[in-house]
Write a protein that holds these residues in place. Structure first.
Motif, PDB file in Angstrom:
ATOM      1  N   GLY A 145       0.797  -1.222   0.000  1.00 48.33           N
ATOM      2  CA  GLY A 145       0.000   0.000   0.000  1.00 48.33           C
ATOM      3  C   GLY A 145       0.828   1.268   0.000  1.00 48.33           C
ATOM      4  N   ASP A 146       2.124   1.186  -0.275  1.00 46.06           N
ATOM      5  CA  ASP A 146       2.971   2.369  -0.252  1.00 46.06           C
ATOM      6  C   ASP A 146       3.196   2.928  -1.650  1.00 46.06           C
ATOM      7  N   LEU A 147       2.185   2.876  -2.495  1.00 49.01           N
ATOM      8  CA  LEU A 147       2.262   3.380  -3.852  1.00 49.01           C
ATOM      9  C   LEU A 147       2.297   4.906  -3.816  1.00 49.01           C
ATOM     10  N   ASN A 148       3.339   5.507  -4.398  1.00 49.03           N
ATOM     11  CA  ASN A 148       3.494   6.960  -4.371  1.00 49.03           C
ATOM     12  C   ASN A 148       2.856   7.653  -5.553  1.00 49.03           C
ATOM     13  N   ALA A 149       2.859   7.013  -6.714  1.00 48.00           N
ATOM     14  CA  ALA A 149       2.296   7.641  -7.904  1.00 48.00           C
ATOM     15  C   ALA A 149       1.788   6.575  -8.849  1.00 48.00           C
ATOM     16  N   LEU A 150       0.865   6.984  -9.721  1.00 53.42           N
ATOM     17  CA  LEU A 150       0.266   6.077 -10.687  1.00 53.42           C
ATOM     18  C   LEU A 150       0.069   6.816 -11.995  1.00 53.42           C
ATOM     19  N   LEU A 151       0.560   6.229 -13.069  1.00 50.55           N
ATOM     20  CA  LEU A 151       0.256   6.712 -14.404  1.00 50.55           C
ATOM     21  C   LEU A 151      -0.789   5.741 -14.930  1.00 50.55           C
ATOM     22  N   GLY A 152      -2.051   6.123 -14.854  1.00 52.48           N
ATOM     23  CA  GLY A 152      -3.161   5.210 -15.108  1.00 52.48           C
ATOM     24  C   GLY A 152      -3.368   4.857 -16.565  1.00 52.48           C
ATOM     25  N   ARG A 153      -4.237   3.872 -16.786  1.00 53.30           N
ATOM     26  CA  ARG A 153      -4.593   3.438 -18.135  1.00 53.30           C
ATOM     27  C   ARG A 153      -5.171   4.609 -18.911  1.00 53.30           C
ATOM     28  N   GLY A 154      -4.831   4.666 -20.178  1.00 51.59           N
ATOM     29  CA  GLY A 154      -5.324   5.740 -21.027  1.00 51.59           C
ATOM     30  C   GLY A 154      -4.478   7.000 -20.986  1.00 51.59           C
ATOM     31  N   SER A 155      -3.528   7.071 -20.071  1.00 48.88           N
ATOM     32  CA  SER A 155      -2.684   8.262 -19.980  1.00 48.88           C
ATOM     33  C   SER A 155      -1.359   8.005 -20.694  1.00 48.88           C
ATOM     34  N   GLU A 156      -0.768   9.068 -21.196  1.00 45.45           N
ATOM     35  CA  GLU A 156       0.510   8.997 -21.896  1.00 45.45           C
ATOM     36  C   GLU A 156       1.433  10.066 -21.342  1.00 45.45           C
ATOM     37  N   PHE A 157       2.724   9.710 -21.191  1.00 40.09           N
ATOM     38  CA  PHE A 157       3.701  10.668 -20.680  1.00 40.09           C
ATOM     39  C   PHE A 157       5.004  10.467 -21.416  1.00 40.09           C
ATOM     40  N   GLU A 158       5.681  11.576 -21.734  1.00 39.71           N
ATOM     41  CA  GLU A 158       6.965  11.524 -22.400  1.00 39.71           C
ATOM     42  C   GLU A 158       7.926  12.432 -21.640  1.00 39.71           C
ATOM     43  N   GLY A 159       9.100  11.892 -21.290  1.00 46.36           N
ATOM     44  CA  GLY A 159      10.083  12.701 -20.590  1.00 46.36           C
ATOM     45  C   GLY A 159      10.936  11.871 -19.656  1.00 46.36           C
ATOM     46  N   LYS A 160      11.424  12.522 -18.596  1.00 49.51           N
ATOM     47  CA  LYS A 160      12.269  11.858 -17.608  1.00 49.51           C
ATOM     48  C   LYS A 160      11.495  11.763 -16.301  1.00 49.51           C
ATOM     49  N   LEU A 161      11.423  10.553 -15.764  1.00 51.60           N
ATOM     50  CA  LEU A 161      10.706  10.307 -14.519  1.00 51.60           C
ATOM     51  C   LEU A 161      11.707   9.918 -13.444  1.00 51.60           C
ATOM     52  N   THR A 162      11.756  10.693 -12.367  1.00 49.81           N
ATOM     53  CA  THR A 162      12.556  10.347 -11.195  1.00 49.81           C
ATOM     54  C   THR A 162      11.621  10.366 -10.002  1.00 49.81           C
ATOM     55  N   PHE A 163      11.811   9.439  -9.072  1.00 46.58           N
ATOM     56  CA  PHE A 163      10.907   9.350  -7.933  1.00 46.58           C
ATOM     57  C   PHE A 163      11.543   8.592  -6.786  1.00 46.58           C
ATOM     58  N   GLU A 164      10.891   8.664  -5.632  1.00 45.39           N
ATOM     59  CA  GLU A 164      11.241   7.868  -4.453  1.00 45.39           C
ATOM     60  C   GLU A 164      10.017   7.045  -4.093  1.00 45.39           C
ATOM     61  N   GLY A 165      10.234   5.860  -3.565  1.00 41.85           N
ATOM     62  CA  GLY A 165       9.116   4.996  -3.197  1.00 41.85           C
ATOM     63  C   GLY A 165       8.732   4.102  -4.365  1.00 41.85           C
TER      64      GLY A 165
END
Length: 182
Positions: free
Chosen positions: A55-75
């Motif tokens: 249950g420690d999900l920090n972020a979600l790129l859901g179905r139907g969404s599109e993203f282009e670039g650089k992704l950095t994160f913790e968790g």
């Protein structure tokens, strides 16, 4: 407060002056043939075998969404949509079923259920679960591939030596035995 609740309840259930029929129910009813809709975007059973199950999900790129670039994160981050670019973290990346990721990935650990095109470097582990499709090279200390997964690429696991695990020394050749004459 209970006085107001009782009064509102009495007004809602009692017929209006001059009416004999009770009021229609205030909660909408759905037709019996309608399928129930999911209450949440993430299903508990989809996450049960992943590090994100706690249950420690920090972020979600859901179905139907599109993203282009650089992704950095913790968790922990879960991708269920389309992503193109670069992903960098020391933590957990979960690529859900139906996701399409075209990226160079450098993570702590990666769990793949979807499609990945690109090289993956993971410090801890890479897990490829059915129906994953992985096209690219993998560099990690621990690799798990389920039956039915498509993996096209090379795997390098030399990081095991660097992580402190001792490499077994080669077994020396047996000494020649002198022939004994009776």
């Amino acid at each position: 407060m209970s006085f107001w609740n009782n009064k509102l309840r009495d007004e809602a259930t009692s017929p209006a002056v001059g009416e004999d029929a009770p009021l229609a129910p205030t909660t909408p009813t759905k037709p019996p043939n309608e399928e129930p809709k999911p209450m949440a975007m993430l299903k508990r059973e989809d996450l049960s075998s992943t590090p994100a199950a706690s249950g420690d999900l920090n972020a979600l790129l859901g179905r139907g969404s599109e993203f282009e670039g650089k992704l950095t994160f913790e968790g922990t981050v879960r991708i269920d949509g389309k992503f193109t670019g670069t992903i960098v973290t020391n933590d957990v990346l979960v690529i859900g079923e139906g996701a399409k990721v075209n990226a160079e990935i450098n993570c702590g650990s990666v769990v793949v259920h979807g499609e990945v095109n690109g090289n993956v470097k993971a410090k801890t582990s890479v897990e490829l679960h059915h129906p994953a499709k992985m096209r690219g090279n993998i560099e990690t200390t621990s690799l798990a591939i389920d039956k039915g997964v498509v993996f096209e690429g090379q795997c390098k696991m030399e990081g095991v030596e660097k992580s402190g695990a001792a490499r077994p020394s080669p077994v020396p050749a047996p000494a020649p035995v002198a022939a004994v004459k009776p």
